[in-house]
Write an enzyme that holds these catalytic residues in place. Structure first.
Site, PDB file in Angstrom:
ATOM      1  NE  ARG A  58     -27.260  11.463   7.018  1.00 46.06           N
ATOM      2  CZ  ARG A  58     -27.284  11.063   5.662  1.00 46.06           C
ATOM      3  NH1 ARG A  58     -27.753  11.850   4.602  1.00 46.06           N
ATOM      4  NH2 ARG A  58     -27.134   9.816   5.454  1.00 46.06           N
TER       5      ARG A  58
ATOM      6  CD1 TRP B  78     -22.378   2.266  10.769  1.00 44.84           C
ATOM      7  CD2 TRP B  78     -22.387   2.449   8.442  1.00 44.84           C
ATOM      8  NE1 TRP B  78     -21.317   3.173  10.080  1.00 44.84           N
ATOM      9  CE2 TRP B  78     -21.324   3.166   8.757  1.00 44.84           C
ATOM     10  CE3 TRP B  78     -22.918   2.305   7.058  1.00 44.84           C
ATOM     11  CZ2 TRP B  78     -20.582   3.787   7.992  1.00 44.84           C
ATOM     12  CZ3 TRP B  78     -21.912   3.184   6.299  1.00 44.84           C
ATOM     13  CH2 TRP B  78     -20.733   3.965   6.426  1.00 44.84           C
TER      14      TRP B  78
ATOM     15  CG  HIS C 112     -16.747  14.983   1.997  1.00 42.00           C
ATOM     16  ND1 HIS C 112     -15.705  14.171   1.830  1.00 42.00           N
ATOM     17  CD2 HIS C 112     -17.656  13.978   2.463  1.00 42.00           C
ATOM     18  CE1 HIS C 112     -15.812  12.845   2.285  1.00 42.00           C
ATOM     19  NE2 HIS C 112     -17.102  12.965   2.710  1.00 42.00           N
TER      20      HIS C 112
ATOM     21  CE  LYS D  17     -18.793   7.114  12.591  1.00 39.91           C
ATOM     22  NZ  LYS D  17     -20.559   6.854  12.881  1.00 39.91           N
TER      23      LYS D  17
ATOM     24  N   GLY E 129     -17.853   3.891  -6.626  1.00 38.46           N
ATOM     25  CA  GLY E 129     -19.287   3.186  -6.896  1.00 38.46           C
ATOM     26  C   GLY E 129     -20.601   3.560  -7.156  1.00 38.46           C
TER      27      GLY E 129
HETATM   28  N1  GLN Z   1     -19.511   2.149  -2.829  1.00 40.02           N
HETATM   29  C1  GLN Z   1     -20.124   3.034  -1.924  1.00 40.02           C
HETATM   30  C2  GLN Z   1     -20.624   4.155  -2.692  1.00 40.02           C
HETATM   31  O1  GLN Z   1     -19.891   4.688  -3.478  1.00 40.02           O
HETATM   32  C3  GLN Z   1     -19.058   3.407  -0.724  1.00 40.02           C
HETATM   33  C4  GLN Z   1     -19.600   4.572  -0.023  1.00 40.02           C
HETATM   34  C5  GLN Z   1     -18.908   4.688   1.232  1.00 40.02           C
HETATM   35  O2  GLN Z   1     -17.545   4.389   1.365  1.00 40.02           O
HETATM   36  N2  GLN Z   1     -19.207   5.355   2.385  1.00 40.02           N
HETATM   37  O3  GLN Z   1     -21.361   5.000  -2.486  1.00 40.02           O
END
Ligand code: GLN
Ligand code: ZN
Length: 775
Positions: free
Chosen positions: A532, A578, A711, A118, A449
């Site tokens: 992006r 954000w 990732h 960042k 999630g």
């Molecule tokens: N709950 C979100 C997901 O699973 C968390 C995303 C994040 O931490 N950037 O996408």
């Protein structure tokens, strides 16, 4: 009075740069076509600035990916692993450049991209320079010279080249081996700056802007010495160039005297982020010198109209002390961090006319800068008076607008009590109640999630948003996806399930759209990194939750299974961080309003029978102020806001939180103060190193250190996951441990996700057996 600009957004007003780069990477347009797209954007930007009346127009602020990476190529700081590309016959510079930014997997080579991080406290990311002990520098790329000539031709006047200052450039980099400090390299770097400035001077440059934002960070003697050395060196070599050192984003703090004494022609300060800076400077012997002061008055980080009267006050104070000739007017920082043009917002379904008149994007900000310079020249003119009246009327309308003010919300925030920020019982009691109720095995498995957002999911949402698909059809589709996800999670044996977040495109936008006080632009894109871009929501008014936001989907998912389904919410600090946040009240108050809205949702989820609720706060760390002395205050309100959102439920409801890409060492106490029953964190890339902070601290609550890196598409083996689990179990109480990936899985595809999660479940099962055997 000179009106100048520090930098302009380079993505193009319709994200032309994004489109061109991505087409180039996909092999759909040629090298020349990409270069042409760049030229086109630069030309449009320069002309926009000229037409707005900006006198000193920046050049070399354009970049195909990132300006710090550009500079690494300019001074030939190319990491050794990219040598094969440098030496490749016929290789073009742009491909080398993109390889450094994005990695390179072709022709039998597998080169890892340079690290990205960042840019100060913004949402822009830069490519981190890599330095070695024997690092050398030389003049390699001629981008800055080409763009100078190009700008001069387009404008017919002399542009102002912008370059990273030598000290900031080194400080932003990383030592890739031991035995030296990157500032030791300054003596080797300065001769290259000398070459660059000589050539610019030959080309006819007058002003040179050297960006030294690191001047606002806490610094030690070594750093201070580096600034002195660098600018003494450049001053001696270039008595006739006008050097402008630009600082932004914060106050100078302990660097105040250093900054004001730099032997340069102008110093730029950010009066939006640090309004007290002007008085501070005018109290030093800066007044007795010849250095000009560039006043950063128009917010380069946010989108609200300027308070012209207030800005004029700053200008008058500065001119009274320094004289008109020593004052320049500018935005607070590069306009890179704001969207391009408010005039592209034509659809009132996005920004209503009332809200729109309170806003300015980059192009309109140029107008404000010029207006201020004009007004300062003729403070008494009828025109000035009229502008002031118009501006005051708009500001007053905004202050009093029905849209903004919700007395009940303000009242609730004012009356926040200790009861609002505390759970009923302390963690140990909650833990035993929750364990009894949930009855989970040791090493319970879960995910963070989201599940893969497939092409199909995205296409369906896009069609729904365009009105090509009815809400019934769309929701049917989401229900099917959710059901599939629940069935599949049961099948592979996960313990705590998620609904998969198929109905969400973005974890902040989704909530913003359901909350009052948020607006969305159609075209308000800001560069995040490379191609992006993000379109941050605009928080314009008191935040209020008109109705439940996630209960329906969560309830539906829970109805399909006996296993607990986690409710999934974004936390107040992350929503704040954000978004473009209103500037008419402290951030902490806005954050608390969001916190209460989330709290109501948490309570509703509990009422609907949801036993576990996760409140994501991935952005808590990036919200940290740039200067350490401001950390305590921020952490205090950030933690408070989280606790407000989480504390409305009974002891039996388990609150999770999640954080990623964070160093936790220096904020472990505040993290513990969140008092979440469970925290899941990203740890796998560091091989659990990030866990050390929790271990040393004796972190008391439950914790799920991520056991695989989401990732990368790479599937971790059961053994690898076991090894990480073992590392965690060696240092933390087993009864507190959870097993989960590093983060949400929405950027992954299903095949690798399925295999990785199966391996993860298997690793947890093996771990349970091992523990059972040893007891
Ligand atoms: N709950 C979100 C997901 O699973 C968390 C995303 C994040 O931490 N950037 O996408
Ligand atoms: Zn995450």
């Amino acid at each position: 009075m000179v009106a100048h600009n520090l930098g302009y957004p380079r993505i193009g007003s319709h994200r032309e740069l994004k489109k061109a780069s991505e087409q180039y990477w996909a092999g759909k347009i040629s090298h020349d076509q990409l270069l042409e797209a760049g030229r086109h954007i630069r030309r449009a930007n320069w002309l926009t600035q000229q037409q707005a009346g900006i006198q000193l127009i920046p050049c070399n602020d354009f970049s195909f990916y990132d300006q710090t990476l550009d500079w690494s190529l300019t001074v030939d700081a190319i990491p050794a692993r990219f040598r094969p590309l440098v030496e490749k016959p016929g290789a073009n510079e742009l491909d080398l450049y993109f390889a450094m930014a994005r990695g390179y997997q072709q022709n039998g080579l597998d080169l890892i991209a340079m690290e990205m991080t960042k840019w100060f406290d913004t949402n822009y990311h830069y490519i981190v320079p890599e330095f070695t002990q024997n690092q050398t520098f030389s003049l390699r790329s001629d981008k800055i010279f080409r763009e100078f000539v190009e700008a001069k031709t387009v404008l017919g006047t002399v542009p102002k080249p912008v370059l990273p200052g030598p000290v900031t450039y080194l400080l932003l980099g990383k030592e890739k081996e031991g035995g030296f400090h990157r500032l030791d390299l300054l003596d080797r770097l300065l001769p290259v700056y000398e070459q660059i400035l000589s050539r610019l001077q030959e080309q006819g440059a007058e002003w040179i802007q050297l960006d030294e934002p690191c001047l606002v960070l806490n610094s030690d003697e070594r750093q201070q010495l580096a600034y002195r050395t660098a600018y003494r060196f450049l001053r001696e070599r270039f008595p006739n160039l006008k050097l402008l050192v630009a600082s932004y984003f914060e106050c100078f703090g302990e660097n105040l005297n250093l900054a004001t004494q730099l032997p340069v022609d102008a110093l730029h300060i950010d009066l939006v982020r640090c309004p007290s800076q002007l008085d501070d400077i005018l109290q030093t012997d800066f007044v007795t010198k010849k250095t000009a002061l560039s006043l950063g008055l128009v917010d380069g980080r946010n989108i609200w109209i300027n308070d012209l009267n207030r800005s004029l006050g700053f200008i008058q104070k500065a001119t009274a002390a320094l004289g008109k000739d020593r004052v320049l007017i500018a935005p607070s920082c590069s306009l890179l961090h704001t969207p391009c043009d408010l005039n592209s917002e034509t659809d009132a379904s996005g920004l209503t006319p009332e809200i729109k008149q309170w806003l300015v994007f980059a192009k309109q900000k140029l107008g404000e800068v010029v207006k201020l310079a004009t007004m300062a020249e003729q403070p008494e003119s009828e025109q000035t008076q009229q502008w002031l009246r118009e501006n005051e009327a708009l500001l007053a309308a905004r202050r009093q607008s029905q849209l903004i003010n919700r007395p009940a919300v303000q009242e609730r925030v004012r009356k926040v009590t200790d009861q609002d920020i505390n759970r009923t019982s302390a963690f140990p009691e909650r833990q035993s109640i929750q364990h009894q109720r949930l009855n989970l095995p040791l090493f319970p498995t879960t995910t963070i999630g989201s599940f893969p957002q497939t092409e199909e999911v995205r296409v369906n949402r896009a069609k729904f948003k365009k009105g090509e698909k009815t809400i019934e059809h769309y929701e049917d589709f989401i229900r099917q996806e959710t059901e599939k996800a629940i069935r599949w999670q049961e099948e592979i044996g996960l313990d705590v399930l998620v609904h998969g977040e198929f109905e969400r495109n973005d974890m902040v936008e989704y909530f913003g759209e359901l909350l009052d006080g948020f607006a969305f632009s159609q075209n308000g894109w800001v560069q995040s990194y490379g191609s992006r871009c993000v379109k941050p929501p605009i928080i314009y008014g008191d935040v209020y939750r008109p109705e439940a936001m996630t209960v329906r989907w969560t309830e539906f998912a829970q109805s399909l299974t006996d296993k607990p389904v986690k409710g999934m919410l974004t936390g107040p600090v992350t929503i704040l961080q954000w978004s473009f946040v209103r500037d008419d009240q402290p951030r902490r108050d806005t954050c608390l309003q969001i916190a209460f809205a989330i709290r109501d949702e948490v309570v509703d989820l509990e009422k609907a029978g949801i036993r576990i609720i996760q409140i994501d706060e991935p952005a808590i760390r990036e919200g940290l102020p740039l200067r350490r002395e401001n950390w305590v205050n921020y952490l205090d309100w950030a933690v408070r806001a989280f606790r407000v959102s989480a504390s409305g439920v009974g002891d039996e409801t388990q609150i999770h939180t999640h954080m990623c890409y964070s160093e936790f060492n220096d904020i472990i106490q505040p993290i513990a103060d969140l008092d979440a029953d469970v925290i899941t964190i990203e740890t796998s890339r560091s091989q659990m190193e990030l866990l050390d902070a929790f271990v040393q601290f004796n972190y008391p609550n439950e914790i799920g250190p991520g056991v695989y890196d989401i990732h990368s598409p790479r599937v971790p083996t059961t053994d690898e996951i076991m090894a990480l689990l073992k590392k965690a179990a060696d240092v933390l109480p087993v009864r507190n441990l959870w097993v989960n990936p590093d983060c949400g899985l929405k950027t992954r595809r299903w095949p690798e996700t399925e295999q990785a999660l199966k391996n993860m479940v298997q690793a947890a099962q093996t771990a349970r057996k091992l523990v059972a055997e040893t007891v």
